[in-house]
Design a protein around this motif. Sequence first.
Motif, mmCIF file in Angstrom:
data_model
loop_
_atom_site.group_PDB
_atom_site.id
_atom_site.type_symbol
_atom_site.label_atom_id
_atom_site.label_comp_id
_atom_site.label_asym_id
_atom_site.label_seq_id
_atom_site.Cartn_x
_atom_site.Cartn_y
_atom_site.Cartn_z
ATOM 1 N N GLY B 149 0.821 -1.205 0.000
ATOM 2 C CA GLY B 149 0.000 0.000 0.000
ATOM 3 C C GLY B 149 0.857 1.259 0.000
ATOM 4 N N THR B 150 1.930 1.235 0.783
ATOM 5 C CA THR B 150 2.816 2.403 0.862
ATOM 6 C C THR B 150 3.468 2.667 -0.503
ATOM 7 N N ILE B 151 3.917 1.587 -1.172
ATOM 8 C CA ILE B 151 4.513 1.746 -2.509
ATOM 9 C C ILE B 151 3.462 2.266 -3.487
ATOM 10 N N LEU B 152 2.250 1.690 -3.403
ATOM 11 C CA LEU B 152 1.150 2.121 -4.270
ATOM 12 C C LEU B 152 0.881 3.622 -4.090
ATOM 13 N N LEU B 153 0.922 4.078 -2.830
ATOM 14 C CA LEU B 153 0.653 5.495 -2.566
ATOM 15 C C LEU B 153 1.748 6.385 -3.148
ATOM 16 N N CYS B 154 3.000 5.880 -3.155
ATOM 17 C CA CYS B 154 4.087 6.651 -3.766
ATOM 18 C C CYS B 154 3.848 6.797 -5.267
ATOM 19 N N VAL B 155 3.340 5.709 -5.891
ATOM 20 C CA VAL B 155 3.004 5.779 -7.325
ATOM 21 C C VAL B 155 1.890 6.804 -7.548
ATOM 22 N N MET B 156 0.875 6.781 -6.646
ATOM 23 C CA MET B 156 -0.243 7.724 -6.768
ATOM 24 C C MET B 156 0.245 9.178 -6.654
ATOM 25 N N LEU B 157 1.261 9.360 -5.793
ATOM 26 C CA LEU B 157 1.832 10.694 -5.608
ATOM 27 C C LEU B 157 2.428 11.187 -6.937
ATOM 28 N N ALA B 158 3.134 10.273 -7.629
ATOM 29 C CA ALA B 158 3.720 10.625 -8.922
ATOM 30 C C ALA B 158 2.624 10.929 -9.943
ATOM 31 N N LEU B 159 1.558 10.117 -9.930
ATOM 32 C CA LEU B 159 0.461 10.325 -10.884
ATOM 33 C C LEU B 159 -0.248 11.658 -10.617
ATOM 34 N N LEU B 160 -0.372 12.013 -9.332
ATOM 35 C CA LEU B 160 -0.981 13.305 -8.980
ATOM 36 C C LEU B 160 -0.104 14.450 -9.490
ATOM 37 N N ALA B 161 1.217 14.290 -9.303
ATOM 38 C CA ALA B 161 2.147 15.337 -9.719
ATOM 39 C C ALA B 161 2.081 15.551 -11.233
ATOM 40 N N ARG B 162 1.902 14.446 -11.992
ATOM 41 C CA ARG B 162 1.866 14.559 -13.455
ATOM 42 C C ARG B 162 0.456 14.813 -13.989
ATOM 43 N N GLU B 163 -0.479 15.058 -13.081
ATOM 44 C CA GLU B 163 -1.882 15.328 -13.441
ATOM 45 C C GLU B 163 -2.529 14.168 -14.165
ATOM 46 N N ARG B 164 -2.046 12.956 -13.909
ATOM 47 C CA ARG B 164 -2.725 11.768 -14.444
ATOM 48 C C ARG B 164 -3.899 11.427 -13.521
ATOM 49 N N ILE B 165 -3.854 11.937 -12.304
ATOM 50 C CA ILE B 165 -5.007 11.897 -11.408
ATOM 51 C C ILE B 165 -5.425 13.353 -11.242
ATOM 52 N N ARG B 166 -6.681 13.645 -11.627
ATOM 53 C CA ARG B 166 -7.154 15.034 -11.580
ATOM 54 C C ARG B 166 -8.525 15.077 -10.915
ATOM 55 N N GLN B 167 -8.994 16.303 -10.738
ATOM 56 C CA GLN B 167 -10.316 16.475 -10.125
ATOM 57 C C GLN B 167 -11.394 15.697 -10.885
ATOM 58 N N ASP B 168 -11.299 15.692 -12.234
ATOM 59 C CA ASP B 168 -12.342 15.025 -13.017
ATOM 60 C C ASP B 168 -12.006 13.574 -13.357
ATOM 61 N N ASP B 169 -10.899 13.078 -12.833
ATOM 62 C CA ASP B 169 -10.528 11.685 -13.117
ATOM 63 C C ASP B 169 -9.648 11.167 -11.976
ATOM 64 N N CYS B 170 -10.292 10.766 -10.870
ATOM 65 C CA CYS B 170 -9.496 10.392 -9.696
ATOM 66 C C CYS B 170 -9.818 8.997 -9.180
ATOM 67 N N VAL B 171 -10.326 8.135 -10.079
ATOM 68 C CA VAL B 171 -10.715 6.800 -9.603
ATOM 69 C C VAL B 171 -9.501 5.980 -9.152
ATOM 70 N N LYS B 172 -8.331 6.270 -9.732
ATOM 71 C CA LYS B 172 -7.123 5.540 -9.300
ATOM 72 C C LYS B 172 -6.825 5.835 -7.833
ATOM 73 N N LEU B 173 -6.957 7.096 -7.460
ATOM 74 C CA LEU B 173 -6.707 7.462 -6.060
ATOM 75 C C LEU B 173 -7.788 6.867 -5.166
ATOM 76 N N GLU B 174 -9.025 6.869 -5.664
ATOM 77 C CA GLU B 174 -10.143 6.325 -4.888
ATOM 78 C C GLU B 174 -9.916 4.824 -4.632
ATOM 79 N N ASN B 175 -9.497 4.092 -5.675
ATOM 80 C CA ASN B 175 -9.264 2.650 -5.526
ATOM 81 C C ASN B 175 -8.067 2.361 -4.622
ATOM 82 N N SER B 176 -7.016 3.184 -4.731
ATOM 83 C CA SER B 176 -5.876 3.003 -3.822
ATOM 84 C C SER B 176 -6.335 3.220 -2.391
#
Lengths: 93, 198
Positions: B149-176
């Motif tokens: 989970g901790t590694i997964l969250l680090c990946v999510m952090l990178a995706l957030l930084a690159r705007e691959r997770i955004r306000q209108d598309d955040c299901v990856k963060l929700e699933n994590s």
Amino acid sequence: MEREQGHVVEYAVLLRVWAALLVLTALLLAASRLSPALAVLALLTLTPLKAWLVLYFFMHLRYEGLLLKGMVLTALSTLLVFIGMLFLDIGFR
Amino acid sequence: MSEHKDYSGAKIGMWLFLFTEFMLFGGLFILYSAYRTLHPADFHRASGELSAALGGANTVILLTSSLFMACSLTAIQKGRKGASMLLVALTASCGALFLAVKGFEWASKFHHGIYPGGPGLLQRPPGEVLFFGLYYVMTGLHGLHVLAGTILLCVMLALLARERIRQDDCVKLENSGLYWHLVDVIWIFLLPLFYLAA
């Protein structure tokens, strides 16, 4: 096109749930020091209550549709049936 | 043509995976219940050797991490990327802290020869050997989930930084988040079974 989105849960709600979880943990720890009977009672009541709070609010189950709620209920009931079968086996052998 | 997204499908898929996790840990809980019923006194004694204070501290750490996780989703849904990233980082830090406490706990037990096949454990009654065997398997498997989970969250952090997770598309963060909360739920059950059974 507007994308489908999950429910937005306010910070205040999440904070209240967290506080409730901490209070329940403190009660659980206190009960386990008082007496063995109380410890078992706390295990059987407070623990599922804590799990339910996490599932219902943190995991947004409260805001999901009937399909997902039904799926979770089915999975958990299956597990409960297994646990029930175990105790039937141990209790009557 | 835009990329195909299926929000509900993604979330149902995640939940189906979580059900397999319920069953994985559920099977171990059943094993624990069976052996505890057969060796109540041994389980009682062995549990007294685990530190309820450390178990309680780790519970507070995980519950707080779950709060951060849930808030990070609320933050990104409100379009606050910076706050969301900070909260995900705090969640991952709590995961690392949890593992550090767990490692400290395991190390002190190892020091006394209490580990599967260890000299301090083999001279004990069978029920205590079973208790510590289950303790290492269940908290170890749970620890692996915290690590994942901790590694997964680090990946999510990178995706957030690159705007691959955004306000209108955040299901990856929700699933994590769902995964992280499940790990928390499992710990909620592990605490009374191992640390408070004395």
